[in-house]
Design a protein around this motif. Structure first.
Motif, PDB file in Angstrom:
ATOM      1  N   TYR A 253       3.092  -1.056 -15.511  1.00  0.00           N
ATOM      2  CA  TYR A 253       2.233  -2.147 -16.087  1.00  0.00           C
ATOM      3  C   TYR A 253       0.854  -2.497 -14.912  1.00  0.00           C
ATOM      4  O   TYR A 253       0.123  -2.670 -15.613  1.00  0.00           O
ATOM      5  CB  TYR A 253       2.994  -3.404 -16.521  1.00  0.00           C
ATOM      6  CG  TYR A 253       4.061  -3.185 -17.734  1.00  0.00           C
ATOM      7  CD1 TYR A 253       3.517  -2.519 -18.866  1.00  0.00           C
ATOM      8  CD2 TYR A 253       5.388  -3.425 -17.521  1.00  0.00           C
ATOM      9  CE1 TYR A 253       4.157  -2.412 -19.968  1.00  0.00           C
ATOM     10  CE2 TYR A 253       6.284  -3.262 -18.787  1.00  0.00           C
ATOM     11  CZ  TYR A 253       5.490  -2.915 -19.947  1.00  0.00           C
ATOM     12  OH  TYR A 253       6.494  -2.661 -20.727  1.00  0.00           O
TER      13      TYR A 253
ATOM     14  N   GLY B 275      -1.289   0.555 -15.420  1.00  0.00           N
ATOM     15  CA  GLY B 275      -1.651   1.027 -16.782  1.00  0.00           C
ATOM     16  C   GLY B 275      -2.514   0.018 -17.594  1.00  0.00           C
ATOM     17  O   GLY B 275      -2.738  -0.985 -17.006  1.00  0.00           O
TER      18      GLY B 275
ATOM     19  N   PRO C 153      -3.397  -2.654 -20.042  1.00  0.00           N
ATOM     20  CA  PRO C 153      -2.533  -3.651 -21.230  1.00  0.00           C
ATOM     21  C   PRO C 153      -2.738  -3.404 -22.621  1.00  0.00           C
ATOM     22  O   PRO C 153      -3.824  -2.938 -23.126  1.00  0.00           O
ATOM     23  CB  PRO C 153      -3.311  -5.063 -20.829  1.00  0.00           C
ATOM     24  CG  PRO C 153      -4.542  -4.761 -20.696  1.00  0.00           C
ATOM     25  CD  PRO C 153      -4.539  -3.287 -19.866  1.00  0.00           C
TER      26      PRO C 153
ATOM     27  N   TYR D 102       4.004  -1.292 -24.840  1.00  0.00           N
ATOM     28  CA  TYR D 102       3.456   0.214 -24.427  1.00  0.00           C
ATOM     29  C   TYR D 102       2.609   0.089 -23.289  1.00  0.00           C
ATOM     30  O   TYR D 102       2.163  -1.129 -22.981  1.00  0.00           O
ATOM     31  CB  TYR D 102       2.809   0.624 -25.617  1.00  0.00           C
ATOM     32  CG  TYR D 102       3.613   1.291 -26.732  1.00  0.00           C
ATOM     33  CD1 TYR D 102       3.317   2.795 -26.788  1.00  0.00           C
ATOM     34  CD2 TYR D 102       4.476   0.663 -27.472  1.00  0.00           C
ATOM     35  CE1 TYR D 102       4.058   3.138 -27.786  1.00  0.00           C
ATOM     36  CE2 TYR D 102       4.984   1.318 -28.433  1.00  0.00           C
ATOM     37  CZ  TYR D 102       4.746   2.756 -28.797  1.00  0.00           C
ATOM     38  OH  TYR D 102       5.597   3.297 -29.658  1.00  0.00           O
ATOM     39  N   THR D 103       2.430   1.016 -22.667  1.00  0.00           N
ATOM     40  CA  THR D 103       0.960   0.825 -21.723  1.00  0.00           C
ATOM     41  C   THR D 103       0.399   2.070 -21.878  1.00  0.00           C
ATOM     42  O   THR D 103       0.953   3.133 -22.526  1.00  0.00           O
ATOM     43  CB  THR D 103       1.626   0.666 -20.243  1.00  0.00           C
ATOM     44  OG1 THR D 103       0.479   0.469 -19.516  1.00  0.00           O
ATOM     45  CG2 THR D 103       2.180   1.943 -19.682  1.00  0.00           C
ATOM     46  N   ASN D 104      -0.777   2.062 -21.550  1.00  0.00           N
ATOM     47  CA  ASN D 104      -1.605   3.547 -21.634  1.00  0.00           C
ATOM     48  C   ASN D 104      -2.012   4.008 -19.941  1.00  0.00           C
ATOM     49  O   ASN D 104      -2.752   3.323 -19.369  1.00  0.00           O
ATOM     50  CB  ASN D 104      -3.118   3.051 -22.016  1.00  0.00           C
ATOM     51  CG  ASN D 104      -3.895   4.262 -22.301  1.00  0.00           C
ATOM     52  OD1 ASN D 104      -3.429   5.448 -22.683  1.00  0.00           O
ATOM     53  ND2 ASN D 104      -5.214   4.020 -22.475  1.00  0.00           N
TER      54      ASN D 104
ATOM     55  N   TRP E 106     -10.080  -1.048 -18.334  1.00  0.00           N
ATOM     56  CA  TRP E 106      -9.456  -0.783 -19.476  1.00  0.00           C
ATOM     57  C   TRP E 106     -10.180  -1.218 -20.730  1.00  0.00           C
ATOM     58  O   TRP E 106      -9.859  -0.959 -21.980  1.00  0.00           O
ATOM     59  CB  TRP E 106      -8.049  -1.048 -19.571  1.00  0.00           C
ATOM     60  CG  TRP E 106      -7.247  -0.127 -18.606  1.00  0.00           C
ATOM     61  CD1 TRP E 106      -6.912  -0.509 -17.289  1.00  0.00           C
ATOM     62  CD2 TRP E 106      -6.785   1.051 -18.692  1.00  0.00           C
ATOM     63  NE1 TRP E 106      -6.121   0.430 -16.809  1.00  0.00           N
ATOM     64  CE2 TRP E 106      -6.086   1.487 -17.503  1.00  0.00           C
ATOM     65  CE3 TRP E 106      -6.839   2.165 -19.777  1.00  0.00           C
ATOM     66  CZ2 TRP E 106      -5.486   2.843 -17.236  1.00  0.00           C
ATOM     67  CZ3 TRP E 106      -6.286   3.278 -19.305  1.00  0.00           C
ATOM     68  CH2 TRP E 106      -5.690   3.679 -18.143  1.00  0.00           C
TER      69      TRP E 106
END
Length: 607
Positions: free
Chosen positions: A78, A81, A83, A130-132, A262
């Motif tokens: 987290y 990655g 948010p 989820y995370t990216n 992000w």
């Protein structure tokens, strides 16, 4: 027996190791970390000399984050990655910019990965978001942790040449790619996580499915795109341009990659474009020109980091279990990126395989337990590959159907002109498009696929119940503590501390969950079973005066138990068995259940 240490330049030879992992992708590195957590000695071999690759996979699902949470890696994922509020929108555009009013226009969008309208629905189903995080960031993170847990065991620049399996183990012939030295390693088990390049081929496992529907170019680059991207939630954009139609009508796809910002100011991006007939361009100027054309910014000055290709197709290995060899990740299933199912399914494969191998190496289970890996994971592999292929086709077909006449050239621009027109027809088309986006699954809202997986086979003992009805098992998740299902998420409390029932699963043991009033009977049952099965079993009581309070009746509403009943949670957080009420002989019942799950009952039957 401890393996001999490899000496650079010498003839390297490991005498014996319990587990050999071949391939240091996401599945292999995750498997290594899990085996280390369970105290199982192993080595991981990778033919590449270092961690690198194309940033294809990037969506890390809530279920995968539950697994990383069990490993204590969730906070780092987290932290690195993106948010959820920075990648919760999946949209379709003609381009980012261009010379006419029809360029730079959004056709439609959907909420994605638990964002937007889905926040509450996802929060009720899982403690994780989820995370990216792109694969070129995920792999180094996992590699760092794997090396920390198993110093000297993660070996790059080592190529598998040959596998020979017998009743007691597997002998692997390996070559050091730098100096050509060949050596052998003997292991009890092999986990094939090399994308099917060597292990599957060595044991004669073929593929079933659509091997290649097309080829796509993938360009990893840096550029400042914030002047043209207005919504910070925008994560993936599919381009539809009549001047640049490729596979499945799409012109390309733009993916946000961070790695430190992000929003609209993301530093890095990936663009997927249809592969030219001449293959991957070797001239960077050609790559830049293709990128400018697809995005619609003719004076874009990108910094190109890497260029590669990938095959558009979906296949599943014929078998995942061959004696003492298991196939995981891309060695077991390959699918297009639609839905983000590849990386996430690979992590779940590793979780399923490693606890079973660990139980066998520790003498708590028999080889029969390995059969359940294929019984459980092969149907999942088939489902996710089919789902990815379905999503891939729908991503442009449904949009084109509403546009009515979208095709290459002027006819396509005429269709877009009608769609965006300030007219009754345009208003009707836009309303129809919005309705289509709300009801069509584009692979971004698949809570049922991710959390609703159901296992059957020897690793599960049925309680005779039937699953609850689910009108849409792709999108909707129906929680239940039925054997073969992931234990449902519910918040439970110890004083002021809150914990999810997902967190009750422990990677190296079984956990029996019951009510405080039945503590004594189930402790006695665990003691009785321990003499037969050996594996550790923890008891957790939930309820008034228990280990945890269920003050909101969250757990009680989901578990399906009456007085004295219990749920047995496997190390991978799936329910292995449930008894609705206290059995007449809890010790005998629990012993029989555990010997069945661990393969001991079947081994006795086959003897």
């Amino acid at each position: 027996m401890q393996p001999q240490v490899v000496t650079p330049g010498a003839k390297a030879h490991f005498k014996h190791i319990p587990v050999l992992i071949v391939g240091a992708g996401v599945a292999g590195l995750t498997a290594s970390i899990m085996l280390s957590r369970m105290g199982v000695d192993h080595i991981l071999l990778e033919r590449r000399r270092a961690v690198h690759g194309l940033p294809k996979a990037h969506i890390v699902s809530a279920k995968t984050m539950e697994i990383f949470r069990q490993l204590g890696l969730d906070e780092e994922f987290y932290r690195r990655g993106g948010p959820i509020e920075r990648f919760s929108r999946f949209n379709w555009m003609t381009s980012l910019a261009g010379p006419t009013p029809l360029h730079g226009r959004e056709i439609g969008h959907v909420d994605a990965w638990g964002g937007g309208e889905d926040v509450t629905r996802y929060a009720n189903a899982t403690p994780c978001e989820y995370t990216n995080l792109t694969q070129i960031q995920v792999e180094p993170l996992l590699n760092e942790e794997a090396k920390r847990c198993a110093p000297g065991r993660i070996q790059y620049g080592q190529e598998l040449l040959k596998l020979k399996q017998d009743d007691s183990g597997v002998t692997a012939r390996v070559r050091n790619v730098e100096n050509g030295v060949e050596w052998e390693v003997r292991s009890e088990f092999v986990l094939g996580t090399d994308g099917g390049r060597s292990v599957g081929r060595e044991v004669g496992v073929g593929w079933v499915g659509q091997q290649e529907l097309g080829q796509a170019l993938i360009i990893h680059f840096s550029a400042q795109l914030h002047p043209w991207i207005k919504d910070p939630r925008q994560a993936i954009t599919i381009f539809l341009s009549p001047d640049n139609i490729g596979h499945g009508l799409w012109s390309g796809a733009l993916v946000k990659m961070g790695p430190t910002r992000w929003g609209t100011d993301s530093e890095e991006w990936v663009c997927h474009i249809g592969m030219p007939e001449t293959g991957i361009p070797q001239d960077e100027a050609v790559v830049v020109d293709m990128l400018r054309t697809t995005i619609g910014i003719p004076d874009l000055e990108p910094v190109i980091h890497s260029v590669g290709g990938w095959s558009i197709g979906g296949v599943v290995a014929e078998k995942l279990h061959i004696g003492r060899i298991l196939l995981l990740g891309d060695s077991a299933h390959r699918h297009p990126p639609a839905g983000g199912l590849g990386l996430n399914t690979a992590v779940a494969d590793a979780q399923n395989a490693t606890w079973k191998v660990a139980q066998i190496t520790k003498g708590n289970a028999t080889l029969e337990l390995l059969h359940s890996y294929e019984e459980e994971r092969l149907p999942i592999a088939r489902t996710v590959v089919q789902q990815a292929l379905t999503c891939l086709g729908r991503q442009t077909e449904e949009v084109a159907a509403v546009l009515r006449g979208f095709e290459r050239g002027q006819a396509g621009w005429n269709a877009l002109d009608r769609f965006f027109a300030d007219s009754p027809e345009g208003e009707q088309l836009r309303t129809e498009m919005a309705q289509m986006f709300r009801k069509t699954n584009f692979g971004t809202r698949m809570l049922g696929v991710e959390l609703g997986q159901q296992y059957v086979g020897g690793g599960i003992v049925s309680d005779g119940s039937r699953p609850k009805p689910n009108p849409d098992p792709i999108i909707e998740y129906v929680p239940e503590a039925r054997p073969g299902h992931r234990v449902p998420h519910a918040w439970i409390y110890r004083g002021s501390q809150r914990k999810s029932t997902i967190d009750l699963a422990v990677i190296d043991r079984f956990v029996l969950v019951t009510q405080p009033t039945a503590r004594r009977e189930w402790l006695e049952a665990i003691a009785a079973a321990a003499g037969e099965v050996g594996t550790p079993i923890d008891l957790v009581t939930i309820g008034e005066n228990g280990d945890y309070e269920d003050s909101m009746n969250n757990w009680a509403a989901l578990n399906g138990l009456s007085e004295g009943g219990a749920v047995l949670i496997r190390p991978d957080s799936f329910v292995g068995w449930r008894t609705v009420a206290l059995p007449k002989n809890p010790g005998q019942e629990l012993t029989q259940v555990l010997t069945t799950i661990l393969g001991k009952a079947r081994a006795l039957t086959h003897a």
